[in-house]
Design a protein around this motif. Structure first.
Motif, PDB file in Angstrom:
ATOM      1  N   LEU A 203       0.716  -1.091   0.134  1.00 13.80           N
ATOM      2  CA  LEU A 203      -0.036   0.194  -0.125  1.00 13.80           C
ATOM      3  C   LEU A 203       0.683   1.621  -0.098  1.00 13.80           C
ATOM      4  N   ARG A 204       2.258   0.869   0.659  1.00 11.26           N
ATOM      5  CA  ARG A 204       2.711   1.925   0.381  1.00 11.26           C
ATOM      6  C   ARG A 204       3.961   2.074  -0.738  1.00 11.26           C
ATOM      7  N   GLY A 205       3.614   1.098  -1.833  1.00 10.00           N
ATOM      8  CA  GLY A 205       4.743   1.437  -3.198  1.00 10.00           C
ATOM      9  C   GLY A 205       3.912   2.731  -3.522  1.00 10.00           C
ATOM     10  N   LYS A 206       5.272   2.886  -4.572  1.00  4.94           N
ATOM     11  CA  LYS A 206       4.357   4.040  -5.503  1.00  4.94           C
ATOM     12  C   LYS A 206       3.400   3.189  -6.604  1.00  4.94           C
TER      13      LYS A 206
ATOM     14  N   VAL B 182       0.277   1.915  -6.487  1.00  5.14           N
ATOM     15  CA  VAL B 182      -0.086   1.250  -5.387  1.00  5.14           C
ATOM     16  C   VAL B 182      -0.764   2.931  -5.161  1.00  5.14           C
ATOM     17  N   ARG B 183       0.461   3.770  -4.898  1.00  2.53           N
ATOM     18  CA  ARG B 183       0.031   5.493  -5.188  1.00  2.53           C
ATOM     19  C   ARG B 183      -0.783   6.001  -6.028  1.00  2.53           C
ATOM     20  N   ALA B 184      -0.134   4.898  -6.663  1.00  2.86           N
ATOM     21  CA  ALA B 184      -0.633   5.903  -8.780  1.00  2.86           C
ATOM     22  C   ALA B 184      -1.748   5.548  -8.626  1.00  2.86           C
ATOM     23  N   VAL B 185      -2.301   3.779  -8.428  1.00  6.69           N
ATOM     24  CA  VAL B 185      -3.420   3.469  -8.789  1.00  6.69           C
ATOM     25  C   VAL B 185      -4.675   4.323  -7.877  1.00  6.69           C
ATOM     26  N   LEU B 186      -4.307   4.340  -7.054  1.00  6.24           N
ATOM     27  CA  LEU B 186      -4.973   5.442  -6.002  1.00  6.24           C
ATOM     28  C   LEU B 186      -5.465   6.940  -6.709  1.00  6.24           C
ATOM     29  N   ALA B 187      -4.116   7.284  -6.886  1.00  5.17           N
ATOM     30  CA  ALA B 187      -4.019   8.762  -7.577  1.00  5.17           C
ATOM     31  C   ALA B 187      -5.021   9.073  -8.642  1.00  5.17           C
ATOM     32  N   ALA B 188      -5.117   7.989  -9.535  1.00  6.77           N
ATOM     33  CA  ALA B 188      -5.456   7.769 -11.005  1.00  6.77           C
ATOM     34  C   ALA B 188      -6.868   7.041 -10.766  1.00  6.77           C
ATOM     35  N   LEU B 189      -8.236   6.613  -9.599  1.00  5.08           N
ATOM     36  CA  LEU B 189      -9.056   5.945  -9.456  1.00  5.08           C
ATOM     37  C   LEU B 189      -9.729   7.407  -8.596  1.00  5.08           C
ATOM     38  N   ALA B 190      -9.185   8.325  -7.536  1.00  8.63           N
ATOM     39  CA  ALA B 190      -9.586   9.619  -7.842  1.00  8.63           C
ATOM     40  C   ALA B 190      -9.607  10.835  -8.654  1.00  8.63           C
ATOM     41  N   THR B 191      -8.853  10.469  -9.853  1.00  6.57           N
ATOM     42  CA  THR B 191      -8.739  11.946 -10.654  1.00  6.57           C
ATOM     43  C   THR B 191     -10.021  11.035 -11.228  1.00  6.57           C
ATOM     44  N   LEU B 192     -10.262  10.310 -11.758  1.00 16.23           N
ATOM     45  CA  LEU B 192     -11.035   9.726 -12.410  1.00 16.23           C
ATOM     46  C   LEU B 192     -12.228   9.967 -11.635  1.00 16.23           C
ATOM     47  N   ILE B 193     -12.541   9.429 -10.458  1.00 11.13           N
ATOM     48  CA  ILE B 193     -14.124   9.670 -10.021  1.00 11.13           C
ATOM     49  C   ILE B 193     -14.435  11.313 -10.090  1.00 11.13           C
ATOM     50  N   ALA B 194     -13.366  11.927  -9.614  1.00  6.23           N
ATOM     51  CA  ALA B 194     -13.140  13.282  -9.186  1.00  6.23           C
ATOM     52  C   ALA B 194     -14.220  14.069 -11.027  1.00  6.23           C
ATOM     53  N   LEU B 195     -13.053  14.010 -11.964  1.00  7.05           N
ATOM     54  CA  LEU B 195     -13.487  14.219 -13.400  1.00  7.05           C
ATOM     55  C   LEU B 195     -14.802  13.898 -13.697  1.00  7.05           C
ATOM     56  N   THR B 196     -15.521  12.759 -13.313  1.00  2.00           N
ATOM     57  CA  THR B 196     -16.712  11.480 -14.219  1.00  2.00           C
ATOM     58  C   THR B 196     -17.103  12.479 -12.768  1.00  2.00           C
ATOM     59  N   ALA B 197     -17.126  12.751 -11.908  1.00  2.00           N
ATOM     60  CA  ALA B 197     -18.701  13.173 -11.089  1.00  2.00           C
ATOM     61  C   ALA B 197     -18.478  14.773 -11.561  1.00  2.00           C
ATOM     62  N   LEU B 198     -17.554  15.797 -11.765  1.00  2.00           N
ATOM     63  CA  LEU B 198     -17.554  17.438 -12.540  1.00  2.00           C
ATOM     64  C   LEU B 198     -18.228  17.412 -14.183  1.00  2.00           C
ATOM     65  N   ARG B 199     -18.484  16.096 -14.698  1.00  2.93           N
ATOM     66  CA  ARG B 199     -18.609  15.753 -16.154  1.00  2.93           C
ATOM     67  C   ARG B 199     -20.011  15.898 -15.860  1.00  2.93           C
ATOM     68  N   THR B 200     -20.815  14.832 -15.018  1.00  8.79           N
ATOM     69  CA  THR B 200     -22.223  14.502 -14.664  1.00  8.79           C
ATOM     70  C   THR B 200     -22.590  15.550 -14.256  1.00  8.79           C
ATOM     71  N   TYR B 201     -21.636  16.413 -13.347  1.00  9.89           N
ATOM     72  CA  TYR B 201     -22.641  18.001 -13.148  1.00  9.89           C
ATOM     73  C   TYR B 201     -22.733  18.982 -14.348  1.00  9.89           C
TER      74      TYR B 201
ATOM     75  N   VAL C  28      -0.614  10.351 -13.072  1.00  8.21           N
ATOM     76  CA  VAL C  28      -0.028   9.396 -12.070  1.00  8.21           C
ATOM     77  C   VAL C  28       1.401   9.776 -12.239  1.00  8.21           C
ATOM     78  N   GLU C  29       1.757   9.792 -13.447  1.00  6.16           N
ATOM     79  CA  GLU C  29       2.936  10.469 -13.347  1.00  6.16           C
ATOM     80  C   GLU C  29       3.391  11.335 -12.718  1.00  6.16           C
ATOM     81  N   ARG C  30       3.191  12.106 -11.865  1.00  4.39           N
ATOM     82  CA  ARG C  30       3.470  13.109 -10.831  1.00  4.39           C
ATOM     83  C   ARG C  30       3.621  12.436  -9.269  1.00  4.39           C
ATOM     84  N   VAL C  31       2.712  11.687  -9.392  1.00  5.12           N
ATOM     85  CA  VAL C  31       3.007  10.620  -8.581  1.00  5.12           C
ATOM     86  C   VAL C  31       4.375   9.928  -8.139  1.00  5.12           C
ATOM     87  N   LEU C  32       4.495   9.233  -9.545  1.00  5.86           N
ATOM     88  CA  LEU C  32       5.320   8.304 -10.070  1.00  5.86           C
ATOM     89  C   LEU C  32       6.719   8.657  -9.332  1.00  5.86           C
ATOM     90  N   HIS C  33       6.633  10.534 -10.216  1.00  5.89           N
ATOM     91  CA  HIS C  33       7.782  11.574 -10.037  1.00  5.89           C
ATOM     92  C   HIS C  33       8.369  11.395  -8.802  1.00  5.89           C
TER      93      HIS C  33
END
Length: 759
Positions: free
Chosen positions: A26-29, A31-50, A457-462
């Protein structure tokens, strides 16, 4: 209890160890990148829906760009004309508003010319100010001597509004009204019959609260009444949609364009289809689908609007009202107007309601209505299907997930290319949907969402990589050189000992007479001297893509063509040497070392440079705990010996025959041969005079000719000719290689002395 404790403690220990193992990934980069991708996609989908305003405007500007690239092509002779109350008409018949009798004459005249319907993009909400009844009221309050006679005369004249109404009864006419948000009891007449299947239109259409309508007399005389409103959803002053149906909550009214089309076809009503109709599944909310006006069908948005697909506003669409009323223009006007839908409006200055369109052209409001009728008649209209929003949301999720996965699997650089491909693909697919099928599919939001997911994702990995680099620097920085540490951060595999065989150009540089200089300076002054000299010399090497191997006191070892390929490495090494010569001359001229200011007997600093080209072993060399990226081999040893021999040959820049062959375009002069230690045959050396510009000069060509003559004379043992050629060479040679001919003179003297001794 003791038995229970013995049983529980191992279980707790295994659980704790399992939790630790779970936390590590969970502390691996990644996993953090996947979580960042999921959070970004959820936020962007919610924004598009609104779908906030900025998302809507971005999408609609993309659609505007498509219309500018491919506007609607005008079909052949569409039956739509605009009778324009233009500047010429106002000049001929006076300022606006015109008396209703003139409008009656215009309406009657259009009927005589064969117009199928006359639609006024004008609201006549007040009585004509010039009508006789109004003038009688004004005269009643005056004291004119002939007042009674004037009043009697005016009473004999017809009412202007009544005349206009009578003309409308003779010629099929449609009037406009404007729905407003202000509450009032004014409502226009309903002339259109409404049939619908599916949802009730009045339950879907946003209700208006009031209206600006025509005089009741005119409303009743008109064959149709339609709304001239533009869409309340359009922002930024650009007209993109027109309401085709409007409602006050109880009754439904068509637009001016739809009503003109209905009356022109002699239809009694329109048919509206909504969700819930046969063949149309309910979508979860009530919405309109399309409407039919006679033989023409038009797709609608959920709330009864139609997208405007415009073409360039061209003069063939317009006819001046002045020409219509001119009897001498009857035949020409009949050809232009017979069988057409005529919209009456104005483009005159101060009267025109100019509107911006998606293609960037400003058009009068009446032209917007005309454009809508044309696209309905031509059956060439834009449509944003009800599945478009869902499709765009799905594409946002799919493309964002794809790019995030590529970043994790293939790395940021390849994924950036994939992101660019997504951009191009989304825009290309959207453009095909528009140009081929007239569908409006947004390419911008899915593309931007994909880019934002990539960045997240790239920023998290970077950031994680930077953290790893800081760890490496903290762990190894105390006993690894900075250059190697930087390489270790980028390529940990580079820690392996050993190297590879590569062709290199190797340079050795040394300061002449360094021992007397060091004896004359204090330790601090000596360090300043070395830094002042070696810093710009190092810059000259690196400017030519050289790799500095090491500093050895006052000396520099450098090489070219490793660790990266440098195709012209021999020529670059020579150009670096020439730059180093210029650097030393500049430092001496500026007394950068302060020797002249101190009164040193010989304040001029001199260097010697040796260059050689050949195959060497290059790589990380040393022990497992301490090593350096360096080059080894015979080519390195020969370069060092060439540098040592440069003093003997009287020149500062001396290169091997291999370098001379690899850099034939430079200015080189043969210096002779020398037997280097450990070599079975002599090594031929060359003095480096200048770059390609020097080599191409006439002065150097002359020096080369004289230089060859000197070698021929020396080889033939012709001392007199050798002396003459030596003098000529000294006169033609630049100062940088003057010492070379001093060396030749010494060797000639030694050869003559040896010959004399032998004799």
């Amino acid at each position: 209890m003791r038995l229970l404790s013995r049983a529980v403690h191992p279980l707790l220990g295994r659980a704790a160890r399992g939790w630790v193992r779970l936390r590590r990934p969970l502390r691996g980069k990644y996993v953090r990148a996947v979580l960042a991708a999921l959070a970004t996609l959820i936020a962007l989908t919610a924004l598009r829906t609104y779908e906030p305003r900025i998302v809507t405007e971005t999408k609609e500007r993309a659609f505007d760009a498509y219309q500018r690239l491919k506007p609607r092509q005008p079909a052949e002779d569409l039956p739509v004309r605009i009778v324009d109350i233009d500047e010429a008409s106002l000049a001929a018949f006076g300022q606006w508003p015109w008396p209703r009798t003139r409008l009656a004459a215009l309406t009657k005249r259009l009927g005589e010319l064969g117009a199928g319907v006359v639609a006024y993009d004008i609201i006549f909400s007040e009585p004509d100010r010039t009508t006789p009844d109004r003038l009688i009221e004004d005269l009643a309050a005056s004291e004119l001597p002939d007042r009674d006679r004037a009043v009697a005369l005016l009473k004999s004249l017809p009412d202007h509004d009544a005349s206009f109404a009578a003309a409308m009864r003779q010629t099929p006419t449609v009037l406009g009204f404007a729905a407003t948000r202000r509450d009032n009891d004014t409502r226009p007449s309903v002339k259109t019959g409404l049939a619908f299947v599916g949802v009730t239109p009045a339950n879907v259409l946003p209700p208006f609260r009031g209206a600006v309508s025509n005089l009741r007399l005119l409303d009743e005389a008109a064959a149709g009444v339609g709304a001239i409103n533009l869409s309340a959803r359009d922002r930024g002053g650009v007209v993109r949609r027109l309401p085709m149906l409007m409602s006050d909550g109880a009754r439904v009214y068509p637009s001016l364009a739809a009503e003109a089309l209905r009356v022109a076809q002699g239809q009694k009503g329109v048919i509206v289809r909504g969700t819930g109709a046969s063949g149309d599944d309910a979508t979860g909310h009530d919405a309109l689908v399309d409407m039919r006006v006679g033989q023409f069908k038009l797709p609608l948005t959920d709330d009864g609007e139609a997208w405007l697909y415009v073409d360039r506003d061209h003069p063939d669409r317009y006819v001046s009202a002045k020409d219509v009323l001119d009897p001498s223009q009857t035949e020409r006007m009949r050809d232009r107007l017979e069988g057409t839908i005529v919209l009456v409006g104005t483009t005159a200055s101060g009267l025109s309601d100019a509107r911006a369109t998606p293609i960037g052209q400003v058009m009068p409001g009446v032209a917007i209505q005309a454009q809508m009728i044309e696209q309905i008649v031509a059956q060439d209209f834009l449509e944003r299907p009800d599945w478009a929003s869902g499709f765009e949301i799905v594409m946002t999720l799919l493309l964002g997930s794809l790019v995030a996965a590529l970043v994790l699997i293939a790395g940021a650089r390849f994924s950036l290319i994939a992101c660019a491909v997504v951009f191009v693909g989304a825009i290309g697919g959207s453009w095909i949907a528009f140009s081929q099928f007239r569908l409006l599919i947004d390419p911008v939001y899915p593309s931007l969402a994909t880019l934002l997911t990539y960045i997240a994702v790239e920023r998290v990995l970077h950031t994680a990589s930077d953290r790893e680099k800081r760890f490496v620097r903290q762990a190894f920085g105390q006993y690894l050189a900075p250059d190697l540490l930087a390489r270790l951060e980028r390529m940990p595999d580079g820690l392996r000992l050993g190297g590879e065989q590569r062709e290199l150009s190797v340079m050795f540089m040394d300061v002449r007479g360094f021992t007397p200089i060091s004896e004359a300076l204090s330790a601090t002054e000596l360090v300043d001297f070395v830094n002042t000299l070696l810093s710009p010399l190092s810059d000259a090497i690196q400017d030519e893509l050289g790799t500095i191997d090491k500093y050895i006191g006052d000396s520099i070892m450098a090489f070219w063509n490793a660790p990266v390929d440098v195709p012209d490495h021999a020529a670059r090494a020579c150009r670096a040497a020439l730059k180093m010569r210029a650097v030393v001359e500049r430092l001496n001229d500026a007394d950068a070392f302060g020797f002249a200011a101190r009164g040193v007997a010989d304040p001029v600093v001199r260097i010697g440079v040796g260059l050689n080209t050949g195959v060497a072993c290059v790589g990380n060399m040393g022990s497992a705990r301490r090593f350096n990226y360096s080059a080894m081999g015979d080519v390195v040893n020969v370069a060092a010996r060439i540098e040592s021999a440069s003093k003997e040959f009287g020149t500062d820049l001396l290169v091997s025959e291999e370098v001379a062959r690899a850099a034939p375009t430079l200015a080189l002069l043969e210096a002779g041969e020398i037997r280097l230690k450990g070599k079975s045959r002599p090594t031929r050396l060359y003095a480096l005079v200048g770059d390609e510009a020097v080599a191409a000069s006439e002065r150097f060509a002359e020096l080369q000719r004289l230089h060859r003559g000197l070698f021929e004379a020396l080889a033939a043992g012709d001392q007199d000719r050798a002396a003459a050629m030596l003098a000529a060479c000294r006169a033609a040679a630049p100062q940088a290689v003057a010492g070379l001919y001093d060396s030749f003179a010494r060797r000639a003297e030694m050869r003559a002395a040896d010959a004399y001794s032998a004799a």
